[in-house]
Enzyme design. Sequence first.
Site, PDB file in Angstrom:
ATOM      1  N   SER A 125       0.812  -1.226   0.000  1.00  0.00           N
ATOM      2  CA  SER A 125       0.000   0.000   0.000  1.00  0.00           C
ATOM      3  C   SER A 125       0.840   1.269   0.000  1.00  0.00           C
ATOM      4  O   SER A 125       1.900   1.332   0.637  1.00  0.00           O
ATOM      5  CB  SER A 125      -0.866  -0.017   1.267  1.00  0.00           C
ATOM      6  OG  SER A 125      -1.404   1.249   1.519  1.00  0.00           O
ATOM      7  N   GLU A 127       0.152   3.648   1.705  1.00  0.00           N
ATOM      8  CA  GLU A 127       0.169   4.100   3.106  1.00  0.00           C
ATOM      9  C   GLU A 127       1.568   3.864   3.720  1.00  0.00           C
ATOM     10  O   GLU A 127       1.935   4.524   4.684  1.00  0.00           O
ATOM     11  CB  GLU A 127      -0.920   3.341   3.877  1.00  0.00           C
ATOM     12  CG  GLU A 127      -1.085   3.716   5.329  1.00  0.00           C
ATOM     13  CD  GLU A 127      -1.739   5.067   5.610  1.00  0.00           C
ATOM     14  OE1 GLU A 127      -2.300   5.673   4.683  1.00  0.00           O
ATOM     15  OE2 GLU A 127      -1.660   5.517   6.762  1.00  0.00           O
ATOM     16  N   TYR A 149      -1.456   0.405  10.705  1.00  0.00           N
ATOM     17  CA  TYR A 149      -1.722  -0.280   9.430  1.00  0.00           C
ATOM     18  C   TYR A 149      -0.524  -0.133   8.485  1.00  0.00           C
ATOM     19  O   TYR A 149      -0.068  -1.118   7.885  1.00  0.00           O
ATOM     20  CB  TYR A 149      -2.980   0.324   8.789  1.00  0.00           C
ATOM     21  CG  TYR A 149      -3.209  -0.092   7.346  1.00  0.00           C
ATOM     22  CD1 TYR A 149      -3.846  -1.287   7.030  1.00  0.00           C
ATOM     23  CD2 TYR A 149      -2.778   0.727   6.290  1.00  0.00           C
ATOM     24  CE1 TYR A 149      -4.050  -1.662   5.707  1.00  0.00           C
ATOM     25  CE2 TYR A 149      -2.987   0.361   4.967  1.00  0.00           C
ATOM     26  CZ  TYR A 149      -3.616  -0.836   4.681  1.00  0.00           C
ATOM     27  OH  TYR A 149      -3.813  -1.203   3.370  1.00  0.00           O
TER      28      TYR A 149
HETATM   29  P1  NAP Z   1     -11.511  -4.686   1.978  1.00  0.00           P
HETATM   30  O1  NAP Z   1     -12.663  -4.343   1.091  1.00  0.00           O
HETATM   31  O2  NAP Z   1     -11.489  -4.169   3.375  1.00  0.00           O
HETATM   32  O3  NAP Z   1     -11.398  -6.294   2.012  1.00  0.00           O
HETATM   33  C1  NAP Z   1     -10.581  -6.944   2.950  1.00  0.00           C
HETATM   34  C2  NAP Z   1     -10.791  -8.441   2.828  1.00  0.00           C
HETATM   35  O4  NAP Z   1      -9.932  -9.104   3.769  1.00  0.00           O
HETATM   36  C3  NAP Z   1     -12.222  -8.914   3.145  1.00  0.00           C
HETATM   37  O5  NAP Z   1     -12.571  -9.937   2.238  1.00  0.00           O
HETATM   38  C4  NAP Z   1     -12.073  -9.487   4.557  1.00  0.00           C
HETATM   39  O6  NAP Z   1     -13.022 -10.494   4.854  1.00  0.00           O
HETATM   40  C5  NAP Z   1     -10.690 -10.099   4.440  1.00  0.00           C
HETATM   41  N1  NAP Z   1     -10.063 -10.372   5.741  1.00  0.00           N
HETATM   42  C6  NAP Z   1      -9.803  -9.492   6.723  1.00  0.00           C
HETATM   43  N2  NAP Z   1      -9.201 -10.108   7.753  1.00  0.00           N
HETATM   44  C7  NAP Z   1      -9.087 -11.412   7.423  1.00  0.00           C
HETATM   45  C8  NAP Z   1      -8.576 -12.558   8.070  1.00  0.00           C
HETATM   46  N3  NAP Z   1      -8.052 -12.499   9.299  1.00  0.00           N
HETATM   47  N4  NAP Z   1      -8.605 -13.747   7.410  1.00  0.00           N
HETATM   48  C9  NAP Z   1      -9.143 -13.839   6.187  1.00  0.00           C
HETATM   49  N5  NAP Z   1      -9.681 -12.783   5.520  1.00  0.00           N
HETATM   50  C10 NAP Z   1      -9.642 -11.588   6.137  1.00  0.00           C
HETATM   51  O7  NAP Z   1     -10.134  -4.220   1.304  1.00  0.00           O
HETATM   52  P2  NAP Z   1      -9.816  -3.836  -0.236  1.00  0.00           P
HETATM   53  O8  NAP Z   1     -10.031  -2.375  -0.414  1.00  0.00           O
HETATM   54  O9  NAP Z   1     -10.458  -4.808  -1.124  1.00  0.00           O
HETATM   55  O10 NAP Z   1      -8.231  -4.036  -0.253  1.00  0.00           O
HETATM   56  C11 NAP Z   1      -7.654  -5.301  -0.601  1.00  0.00           C
HETATM   57  C12 NAP Z   1      -6.215  -5.339  -0.107  1.00  0.00           C
HETATM   58  O11 NAP Z   1      -5.465  -4.294  -0.721  1.00  0.00           O
HETATM   59  C13 NAP Z   1      -6.049  -5.135   1.389  1.00  0.00           C
HETATM   60  O12 NAP Z   1      -4.949  -5.912   1.807  1.00  0.00           O
HETATM   61  C14 NAP Z   1      -5.719  -3.653   1.519  1.00  0.00           C
HETATM   62  O13 NAP Z   1      -5.013  -3.407   2.700  1.00  0.00           O
HETATM   63  C15 NAP Z   1      -4.874  -3.460   0.278  1.00  0.00           C
HETATM   64  N6  NAP Z   1      -4.867  -2.115  -0.304  1.00  0.00           N
HETATM   65  C16 NAP Z   1      -6.045  -1.499  -0.604  1.00  0.00           C
HETATM   66  C17 NAP Z   1      -6.025  -0.258  -1.218  1.00  0.00           C
HETATM   67  C18 NAP Z   1      -7.305   0.445  -1.576  1.00  0.00           C
HETATM   68  O14 NAP Z   1      -7.258   1.658  -1.833  1.00  0.00           O
HETATM   69  N7  NAP Z   1      -8.438  -0.241  -1.665  1.00  0.00           N
HETATM   70  C19 NAP Z   1      -4.789   0.361  -1.519  1.00  0.00           C
HETATM   71  C20 NAP Z   1      -3.610  -0.313  -1.229  1.00  0.00           C
HETATM   72  C21 NAP Z   1      -3.657  -1.565  -0.630  1.00  0.00           C
HETATM   73  P3  NAP Z   1     -14.462 -10.171   5.550  1.00  0.00           P
HETATM   74  O15 NAP Z   1     -15.384  -9.860   4.404  1.00  0.00           O
HETATM   75  O16 NAP Z   1     -14.763 -11.449   6.234  1.00  0.00           O
HETATM   76  O17 NAP Z   1     -14.250  -9.009   6.475  1.00  0.00           O
HETATM   77  O1  G4F Z   2     -10.563   6.770   2.687  1.00  0.00           O
HETATM   78  P1  G4F Z   2      -9.576   6.692   3.772  1.00  0.00           P
HETATM   79  O2  G4F Z   2     -10.020   6.071   5.050  1.00  0.00           O
HETATM   80  O3  G4F Z   2      -8.316   5.945   3.143  1.00  0.00           O
HETATM   81  P2  G4F Z   2      -6.764   5.850   3.561  1.00  0.00           P
HETATM   82  O4  G4F Z   2      -6.572   6.136   4.999  1.00  0.00           O
HETATM   83  O5  G4F Z   2      -5.978   6.668   2.591  1.00  0.00           O
HETATM   84  O6  G4F Z   2      -6.477   4.291   3.333  1.00  0.00           O
HETATM   85  C1  G4F Z   2      -6.912   3.624   2.154  1.00  0.00           C
HETATM   86  O7  G4F Z   2      -5.900   3.725   1.178  1.00  0.00           O
HETATM   87  C2  G4F Z   2      -4.664   3.065   1.509  1.00  0.00           C
HETATM   88  C3  G4F Z   2      -3.705   3.315   0.349  1.00  0.00           C
HETATM   89  O8  G4F Z   2      -2.959   4.497   0.604  1.00  0.00           O
HETATM   90  C4  G4F Z   2      -4.962   1.593   1.696  1.00  0.00           C
HETATM   91  F1  G4F Z   2      -3.804   0.918   1.934  1.00  0.00           F
HETATM   92  C5  G4F Z   2      -5.939   1.417   2.838  1.00  0.00           C
HETATM   93  O9  G4F Z   2      -6.259   0.023   2.966  1.00  0.00           O
HETATM   94  C6  G4F Z   2      -7.216   2.175   2.521  1.00  0.00           C
HETATM   95  O10 G4F Z   2      -7.833   1.551   1.406  1.00  0.00           O
HETATM   96  O11 G4F Z   2      -9.023   8.149   4.133  1.00  0.00           O
HETATM   97  C7  G4F Z   2      -8.488   8.999   3.142  1.00  0.00           C
HETATM   98  C8  G4F Z   2      -8.243  10.383   3.745  1.00  0.00           C
HETATM   99  C9  G4F Z   2      -7.458  10.367   5.065  1.00  0.00           C
HETATM  100  O12 G4F Z   2      -6.475  11.380   5.032  1.00  0.00           O
HETATM  101  C10 G4F Z   2      -8.485  10.694   6.126  1.00  0.00           C
HETATM  102  O13 G4F Z   2      -7.963  11.386   7.274  1.00  0.00           O
HETATM  103  O14 G4F Z   2      -9.514  10.973   4.060  1.00  0.00           O
HETATM  104  C11 G4F Z   2      -9.403  11.595   5.331  1.00  0.00           C
HETATM  105  N1  G4F Z   2     -10.752  11.713   5.914  1.00  0.00           N
HETATM  106  C12 G4F Z   2     -11.365  12.897   6.238  1.00  0.00           C
HETATM  107  N2  G4F Z   2     -12.562  12.644   6.797  1.00  0.00           N
HETATM  108  C13 G4F Z   2     -11.565  10.701   6.248  1.00  0.00           C
HETATM  109  C14 G4F Z   2     -12.709  11.276   6.800  1.00  0.00           C
HETATM  110  N3  G4F Z   2     -11.427   9.370   6.104  1.00  0.00           N
HETATM  111  C15 G4F Z   2     -12.459   8.589   6.515  1.00  0.00           C
HETATM  112  N4  G4F Z   2     -12.345   7.266   6.343  1.00  0.00           N
HETATM  113  N5  G4F Z   2     -13.592   9.108   7.089  1.00  0.00           N
HETATM  114  C16 G4F Z   2     -13.769  10.456   7.247  1.00  0.00           C
HETATM  115  O15 G4F Z   2     -14.782  10.903   7.768  1.00  0.00           O
END
Ligand code: NAP
Ligand code: G4F
Length: 331
Positions: A125, A127, A149
């Site tokens: 990520s 992050e 995280y």
């Molecule tokens: P998400 O919607 O939160 O999905 C997370 C998945 O992980 C869900 O299927 C959840 O299952 C499963 N999970 C959580 N804990 C587990 C455990 N202990 N054992 C087995 N399964 C488990 O996340 P996403 O946005 O699809 O992201 C996918 C991956 O990419 C994650 O690793 C995230 O950190 C990473 N990532 C995401 C972004 C982004 O912007 N979306 C960016 C960079 C990296 P349940 O349905 O049972 O909760």
């Molecule tokens: O949407 P966010 O919660 O995403 P964040 O923290 O960037 O993390 C996501 O992206 C990562 C990749 O860089 C992934 F690895 C991670 O799993 C996840 O998918 O927050 C985005 C921004 C932050 O700066 C937060 O402080 O939005 C700001 N924010 C402002 N108000 C808020 C809010 N975020 C959330 N969730 N809720 C608010 O009310």
Amino acid sequence: MSVRRALITGITGQDGSYLADFLLDQGYEVHGMVRRSSTEKFDRIEHARDRLILHQGDLLDQRSLVDTMRAARPHEIYNLAAMSYVAASWVQPTLTAEFTGTGVTRMLEAMRETCPDARFYQASSSEMFGKVREVPQTERTPFYPRSPYGVAKAYGHHITVNYRESYGLHATSGILFNHESPRRGLEFVTRKITWHAAAIKLGLEVKLRLGNLEAERDWGFAGDYVRAMWLMLQQDEPEDFVIATGTAHSVRECVEIAFDHAGLEVDEHVEIDPTLLRPAEVEHLVGDASKAKRILGWEPEVGFEELIRMMVEADQALLKHESSPHGVRRL
Ligand code: NAP
Ligand code: G4F
């Protein structure tokens, strides 16, 4: 050629569901690992359920990972499961380390034991860049994580590189910047904004409370990003890649686009809630995906404004359905 088998952990999540759709379209036999729950939460994969092979397992449980891999016999493993919500990682820091950090080692150990010739994708990520050391961020930018995280993801990233170098595994780490979609969890900021824009317009909500409006992210579309994951595992040599659009936008801009699209005034509905500010914030992320463009031929297809409008429209359709006599309202 015999059928290709893929195993996806986190298949019930946003990315897992898009990746499953993509791999099914490519002709793969798709296996998914799911956690046992008293209530099944398979909404995102319901449409494809009869074409998926699901195995019960958990990143905390080594036995279940080994058994899942033995049963699935995957050619490709996509480790997408994690505790993925940054704000929650301060509430459950140790569990986050176990799921998002050590869970990666458990996956790699299970692979080494059962299918060492498979190819492994780790969901790293942006992050990890946290308090950024340079702009834009590339594969060579040092990490400075700002949340439990981010720290756990940095561990997962390094252990993936280490197992590649120690054991010669085809293990790749994709450093993905934020990516969103109508399937995004409601707690993440883009979806929170688009859902509230739709709900306020329909008279179901009045206010939207947010934290830091000035934070900037490089937001892309999840459908584009799962294609990049697959492309990484088609390379002969495993390498790490940044996946990003190259453009940053603020949370404030996201609100403006969503509310404008819904025909609403921001000032009338949006409030700052200091309890939503994070103990340590990532202020600005923007990625340079030149390497992915050059080697994988990957390009994002959906731009930021198009993405937010798509999400507002999807939430309007969802809420109209759920608030109708035949629907169930959900949050
Ligand atoms: P998400 O919607 O939160 O999905 C997370 C998945 O992980 C869900 O299927 C959840 O299952 C499963 N999970 C959580 N804990 C587990 C455990 N202990 N054992 C087995 N399964 C488990 O996340 P996403 O946005 O699809 O992201 C996918 C991956 O990419 C994650 O690793 C995230 O950190 C990473 N990532 C995401 C972004 C982004 O912007 N979306 C960016 C960079 C990296 P349940 O349905 O049972 O909760
Ligand atoms: O949407 P966010 O919660 O995403 P964040 O923290 O960037 O993390 C996501 O992206 C990562 C990749 O860089 C992934 F690895 C991670 O799993 C996840 O998918 O927050 C985005 C921004 C932050 O700066 C937060 O402080 O939005 C700001 N924010 C402002 N108000 C808020 C809010 N975020 C959330 N969730 N809720 C608010 O009310």
